[in-house]
Design a protein around this motif. Structure first.
Motif, PDB file in Angstrom:
ATOM      1  N   LEU A   1      13.706   2.724   5.484  1.00 53.32           N
ATOM      2  CA  LEU A   1      12.965   1.481   5.317  1.00 53.32           C
ATOM      3  C   LEU A   1      12.592   0.902   6.684  1.00 53.32           C
ATOM      4  O   LEU A   1      13.277   1.136   7.676  1.00 53.32           O
ATOM      5  N   PRO A   2      11.516   0.122   6.750  1.00 48.68           N
ATOM      6  CA  PRO A   2      11.010  -0.332   8.045  1.00 48.68           C
ATOM      7  C   PRO A   2      11.938  -1.320   8.758  1.00 48.68           C
ATOM      8  O   PRO A   2      12.649  -2.093   8.121  1.00 48.68           O
ATOM      9  N   ASN A   3      11.877  -1.241  10.092  1.00 52.47           N
ATOM     10  CA  ASN A   3      12.597  -2.199  10.943  1.00 52.47           C
ATOM     11  C   ASN A   3      14.095  -2.245  10.668  1.00 52.47           C
ATOM     12  O   ASN A   3      14.701  -3.313  10.670  1.00 52.47           O
ATOM     13  N   THR A   4      14.690  -1.083  10.401  1.00 51.99           N
ATOM     14  CA  THR A   4      16.135  -0.998  10.246  1.00 51.99           C
ATOM     15  C   THR A   4      16.678  -0.082  11.331  1.00 51.99           C
ATOM     16  O   THR A   4      15.966   0.805  11.816  1.00 51.99           O
ATOM     17  N   PRO A   5      17.935  -0.244  11.738  1.00 53.99           N
ATOM     18  CA  PRO A   5      18.500   0.609  12.785  1.00 53.99           C
ATOM     19  C   PRO A   5      18.407   2.104  12.482  1.00 53.99           C
ATOM     20  O   PRO A   5      18.157   2.905  13.384  1.00 53.99           O
ATOM     21  N   MET A   6      18.605   2.471  11.213  1.00 54.86           N
ATOM     22  CA  MET A   6      18.579   3.892  10.877  1.00 54.86           C
ATOM     23  C   MET A   6      17.176   4.476  10.973  1.00 54.86           C
ATOM     24  O   MET A   6      17.015   5.680  11.180  1.00 54.86           O
TER      25      MET A   6
ATOM     26  N   LYS B   1     -12.904  -3.348  -0.334  1.00 49.48           N
ATOM     27  CA  LYS B   1     -13.803  -3.568   0.800  1.00 49.48           C
ATOM     28  C   LYS B   1     -15.128  -2.834   0.599  1.00 49.48           C
ATOM     29  O   LYS B   1     -16.217  -3.380   0.860  1.00 49.48           O
ATOM     30  N   GLY B   2     -15.059  -1.594   0.106  1.00 53.25           N
ATOM     31  CA  GLY B   2     -16.267  -0.798  -0.057  1.00 53.25           C
ATOM     32  C   GLY B   2     -17.139  -1.226  -1.213  1.00 53.25           C
ATOM     33  O   GLY B   2     -18.371  -1.192  -1.127  1.00 53.25           O
ATOM     34  N   SER B   3     -16.523  -1.661  -2.298  1.00 51.65           N
ATOM     35  CA  SER B   3     -17.289  -1.992  -3.503  1.00 51.65           C
ATOM     36  C   SER B   3     -17.716  -3.457  -3.560  1.00 51.65           C
ATOM     37  O   SER B   3     -18.766  -3.777  -4.129  1.00 51.65           O
ATOM     38  N   PHE B   4     -16.915  -4.335  -2.973  1.00 48.92           N
ATOM     39  CA  PHE B   4     -17.195  -5.766  -3.148  1.00 48.92           C
ATOM     40  C   PHE B   4     -17.271  -6.554  -1.838  1.00 48.92           C
ATOM     41  O   PHE B   4     -17.734  -7.689  -1.834  1.00 48.92           O
ATOM     42  N   GLY B   5     -16.797  -5.947  -0.758  1.00 53.12           N
ATOM     43  CA  GLY B   5     -16.877  -6.601   0.543  1.00 53.12           C
ATOM     44  C   GLY B   5     -16.051  -7.866   0.669  1.00 53.12           C
ATOM     45  O   GLY B   5     -16.355  -8.729   1.498  1.00 53.12           O
ATOM     46  N   LEU B   6     -14.994  -7.984  -0.129  1.00 54.94           N
ATOM     47  CA  LEU B   6     -14.171  -9.192  -0.096  1.00 54.94           C
ATOM     48  C   LEU B   6     -13.057  -9.061   0.948  1.00 54.94           C
ATOM     49  O   LEU B   6     -12.616  -7.955   1.265  1.00 54.94           O
ATOM     50  N   PRO B   7     -12.585 -10.178   1.468  1.00 51.29           N
ATOM     51  CA  PRO B   7     -11.431 -10.129   2.369  1.00 51.29           C
ATOM     52  C   PRO B   7     -10.174  -9.716   1.611  1.00 51.29           C
ATOM     53  O   PRO B   7      -9.962 -10.131   0.464  1.00 51.29           O
ATOM     54  N   VAL B   8      -9.343  -8.896   2.263  1.00 55.17           N
ATOM     55  CA  VAL B   8      -8.100  -8.416   1.663  1.00 55.17           C
ATOM     56  C   VAL B   8      -6.954  -8.692   2.624  1.00 55.17           C
ATOM     57  O   VAL B   8      -7.021  -8.348   3.810  1.00 55.17           O
ATOM     58  N   VAL B   9      -5.911  -9.300   2.103  1.00 57.91           N
ATOM     59  CA  VAL B   9      -4.701  -9.582   2.865  1.00 57.91           C
ATOM     60  C   VAL B   9      -3.560  -8.772   2.267  1.00 57.91           C
ATOM     61  O   VAL B   9      -3.422  -8.706   1.040  1.00 57.91           O
ATOM     62  N   VAL B  10      -2.766  -8.136   3.120  1.00 58.32           N
ATOM     63  CA  VAL B  10      -1.643  -7.313   2.666  1.00 58.32           C
ATOM     64  C   VAL B  10      -0.337  -7.943   3.125  1.00 58.32           C
ATOM     65  O   VAL B  10      -0.214  -8.407   4.265  1.00 58.32           O
ATOM     66  N   GLY B  11       0.649  -7.984   2.222  1.00 56.52           N
ATOM     67  CA  GLY B  11       1.975  -8.495   2.563  1.00 56.52           C
ATOM     68  C   GLY B  11       3.041  -7.760   1.799  1.00 56.52           C
ATOM     69  O   GLY B  11       2.761  -6.810   1.069  1.00 56.52           O
ATOM     70  N   GLY B  12       4.288  -8.188   1.959  1.00 53.39           N
ATOM     71  CA  GLY B  12       5.388  -7.521   1.271  1.00 53.39           C
ATOM     72  C   GLY B  12       6.365  -6.913   2.254  1.00 53.39           C
ATOM     73  O   GLY B  12       6.174  -6.959   3.471  1.00 53.39           O
ATOM     74  N   PRO B  13       7.445  -6.284   1.746  1.00 50.25           N
ATOM     75  CA  PRO B  13       8.492  -5.743   2.610  1.00 50.25           C
ATOM     76  C   PRO B  13       8.008  -4.720   3.625  1.00 50.25           C
ATOM     77  O   PRO B  13       8.533  -4.636   4.729  1.00 50.25           O
ATOM     78  N   GLN B  14       7.018  -3.893   3.261  1.00 47.14           N
ATOM     79  CA  GLN B  14       6.530  -2.855   4.173  1.00 47.14           C
ATOM     80  C   GLN B  14       5.633  -3.416   5.260  1.00 47.14           C
ATOM     81  O   GLN B  14       5.374  -2.749   6.265  1.00 47.14           O
ATOM     82  N   ALA B  15       5.174  -4.641   5.107  1.00 49.84           N
ATOM     83  CA  ALA B  15       4.143  -5.167   5.992  1.00 49.84           C
ATOM     84  C   ALA B  15       4.579  -5.215   7.450  1.00 49.84           C
ATOM     85  O   ALA B  15       3.763  -5.016   8.355  1.00 49.84           O
ATOM     86  N   VAL B  16       5.867  -5.440   7.706  1.00 45.40           N
ATOM     87  CA  VAL B  16       6.312  -5.539   9.095  1.00 45.40           C
ATOM     88  C   VAL B  16       6.140  -4.223   9.847  1.00 45.40           C
ATOM     89  O   VAL B  16       6.114  -4.205  11.071  1.00 45.40           O
ATOM     90  N   ALA B  17       6.026  -3.110   9.106  1.00 45.31           N
ATOM     91  CA  ALA B  17       5.904  -1.806   9.754  1.00 45.31           C
ATOM     92  C   ALA B  17       4.476  -1.277   9.760  1.00 45.31           C
ATOM     93  O   ALA B  17       4.217  -0.194  10.269  1.00 45.31           O
ATOM     94  N   LEU B  18       3.546  -2.023   9.176  1.00 45.14           N
ATOM     95  CA  LEU B  18       2.169  -1.545   9.106  1.00 45.14           C
ATOM     96  C   LEU B  18       1.504  -1.698  10.474  1.00 45.14           C
ATOM     97  O   LEU B  18       1.392  -2.794  11.002  1.00 45.14           O
ATOM     98  N   ALA B  19       1.050  -0.599  11.017  1.00 42.61           N
ATOM     99  CA  ALA B  19       0.534  -0.591  12.380  1.00 42.61           C
ATOM    100  C   ALA B  19      -0.980  -0.439  12.395  1.00 42.61           C
ATOM    101  O   ALA B  19      -1.660  -0.573  11.378  1.00 42.61           O
ATOM    102  N   GLN B  20      -1.505  -0.093  13.565  1.00 43.32           N
ATOM    103  CA  GLN B  20      -2.950  -0.001  13.766  1.00 43.32           C
ATOM    104  C   GLN B  20      -3.592   0.986  12.812  1.00 43.32           C
ATOM    105  O   GLN B  20      -4.662   0.730  12.270  1.00 43.32           O
TER     106      GLN B  20
END
Length: 584
Positions: free
Chosen positions: A383-388, A88-107
């Motif tokens: 791990l995210p979104n698990t009961p433990m 974002k800082g060097s090129f100003g391109l849009p970045v999309v994040v995904g993967g197993p951790q994504a469900v727990a990524l907050a504000q």
């Protein structure tokens, strides 16, 4: 070549510090194929985070990349944040994040990283719509299901969940051409034949975030595998296939169909494979084990997690200690080369006593399957979104470092009601030492056939197992097993009466000689033993060695009697793994 989308998996290579390349992430390969089939040419890079930054700069400036996707899981979240800020800082391109951790990524993640959107759940259709939005200005972020993003007021917007893809065969097959050169470790072919898991183990991400099980058709799976095998053949690489599915053994009919297809592929391609197995399904459908073995399976990976039934029940493992033991008996009887179990240390209800019981159970499993059973340990990680993770107190846990600032999966980030982080760490180290000592104690119980098989899998396919390291730790035994694997013989497999025509070849280095005989390890050899060992270099047969030594050492024996004595000495050397026999 000019293209629009670059998908990146980057890490700092925490583990063992020797990894040259990361494995292929099948999800990124599928994203690239899905986007490419819809008109957006994409490429994939998997590698060390500093190298990834260099690749990003190169591909953005030279190849015209205009959208970047970053893969995020529990262990590389900070790398993902830093790369996102760099892009974002060097090129100003849009970045999309995904993967197993994504469900727990907050504000905080969205604000810290500057990511434009986070994909929650399956990514193919969602990412395609994001590509349309960022590259062509179609639609709005708020109209795209399955994402999270910051609105103009810096508040998190979470759009409705996207329905799962019902027919996985509609996803185009991965294409190796989508990978940037030398971008991942291609020593193993990675395969995913289905998605979802119905078991809902309390610590596991998959079972609580994608419970609906969907399979690719067997012909679809085999088509992908054959294409990958063809590529490996052209590169003349050793071929090992890893099936990542949590549910590989869930459906015995499908396993049978898949194994039949794998057997057909093995008629034209030399490969072996390994997979995940579920204890309950293997006990209920034991016929799967020989089916998989005959189709080329050499390793079965199973999550035991604990040697305490109350802990297994708390994890919702839906299995018993007796079932686990039965799986070992079934696998050992069938001749499965490797069965690998995992034990979690510092997890639910953990105390010194539960660790002791798990350790004793691990020792019992090793003794039930000497040469086959390997026990690995892991520290519990939330791990995210698990009961433990969401309700740790119900499992007797306190999470101290949820973002893992102090751990590379090598140090606990939780404590239990009775164990501190330091105590959990010390106990895991103790468990590892006990397991290693147990394997070393049991090594003499490993059959010669299994020992040679371990060397064969290592030399031909590069499969490094813990038992291989134990069995070959002594240099002479490593030489002994390697020679047997490469065509030399041991006495029991030679036709009775024919040993005299074989050529003995010693496996030990000659070192100390005290003027009477050699001293090999802690054995002091007699003068005759030393002469026999000295002549065992493969140039003389057993008969010729006896005839050569008889004038000086035969004393009052006949040549026939002396030949028997020489043979007895050679067989005694063999029992110590000092001797092999060559036909030519």
């Amino acid at each position: 070549m000019q293209y629009k989308i670059l998908l990146v998996h980057a890490e700092r290579y925490y583990f063992r510090g020797q990894i040259a390349k990361l494995p292929e992430i099948t999800g990124l390969s599928l994203l690239a194929s899905y986007a490419d089939a819809r008109g957006y040419t994409a490429r994939v890079y998997c590698g060390e985070v500093n190298k990834a930054a260099q690749i990003l700069k190169q591909e953005i400036t030279e190849a015209g990349v205009r959208l970047v996707g970053l893969y995020c899981h529990f262990y590389n979240q900070s790398e993902t944040v830093e790369l996102c800020k760099y892009i974002k800082g060097s090129f100003g391109l849009p970045v999309v994040v995904g993967g197993p951790q994504a469900v727990a990524l907050a504000q905080s993640f969205l604000q810290d990283s500057g990511a434009d959107a986070v994909v929650r759940g399956e990514g193919e259709e969602t990412f395609y719509e994001l590509a349309q939005y960022f590259l062509e200005g179609k639609g709005t972020l708020g109209s795209i299901n399955g994402i999270a993003f910051l609105d103009d007021a810096e508040k998190v917007v979470v759009t409705p969940e996207r329905p799962l893809i019902a027919d996985l065969d509609t996803i185009p097959l991965p294409n190796a051409d989508h990978h940037l050169p030398e971008s991942f470790d291609d020593r193993v072919i990675h395969m995913l034949t289905g998605r979802g898991c119905p078991f809902a183990c309390a610590f596991c991400y998959e079972g609580h975030n994608t419970r609906t099980v969907r399979y690719r058709s067997v012909p679809n799976v085999l088509a992908e595998l054959e294409e990958k095998l063809d590529r490996m053949d052209k590169k003349q690489k050793r071929k090992v296939v890893l099936f990542h599915d949590d549910t590989f053994t869930l459906d015995v009919g499908r396993v049978s169909e898949l194994c039949a297809g794998l057997s057909r592929l093995r008629e034209n391609h030399d490969f072996v494979w390994y997979c995940e197995g579920h204890v309950r399904m293997l006990v209920r459908q034991p016929q799967m084990i020989p089916l998989m073995l005959q189709a080329g399976m050499v390793r079965l990976q199973i999550g035991v997690e604990s040697g305490v039934q109350a802990v297994l029940d708390k994890y919702n493992k839906q299995t018993t200690l007796a079932d686990i033991e039965e799986v070992i008996r079934l696998c050992f009887k069938a001749g499965v080369p490797q069965v690998v179990f995992n034990i979690i240390v510092g997890g639910a209800l953990e105390t010194e006593e539960t660790v002791r019981q798990s350790t004793e159970f691990a020792q019992k499993l090793i003794k039930l399957g000497p040469g086959m059973v390997e026990i690995h340990t892991s520290l519990y990680m939330p791990l995210p979104n698990t009961p433990m993770t969401t309700n740790p107190c119900q499992y007797g846990l306190r999470i101290l470092d949820i973002e893992s600032f102090t751990s590379m999966a090598d140090y606990p980030i939780v404590e239990t009601e009775t164990l501190s982080r330091e105590q959990i760490f010390a106990l895991e180290q103790k468990v590892k030492k006990t397991i290693a000592a147990t394997m070393n104690t049991c090594k003499e119980e490993v059959s010669l056939q299994r020992s040679v098989q371990s060397v064969y899998l290592r030399e031909k396919y590069g499969l490094l197992a813990d038992w291989y390291q134990v069995l070959t730790a002594e240099p002479h035994k490593a030489i002994y097993l390697t020679r047997l694997n490469n065509g030399m013989k041991y006495s029991a497999e030679i036709i009775p009466g024919s040993l005299s025509s074989y050529r003995p070849v010693r496996c030990v280095n000659l070192t100390n000689h005290d003027g009477i005989g050699f001293c090999i390890y802690h054995y002091r050899l007699s003068a005759l033993e030393s002469e026999v060992l000295l002549h065992s270099v493969g140039k003389l047969t057993v008969r010729q060695i006896a005839e050569r030594l008889y004038p000086s050492w035969g004393e009052e024996l006949t040549l026939g009697e002396f030949s028997v004595r020489v043979t007895e000495l050679l067989l005694a050397f063999e029992r110590r793994y000092w001797m092999t026999f060559s036909e030519f």
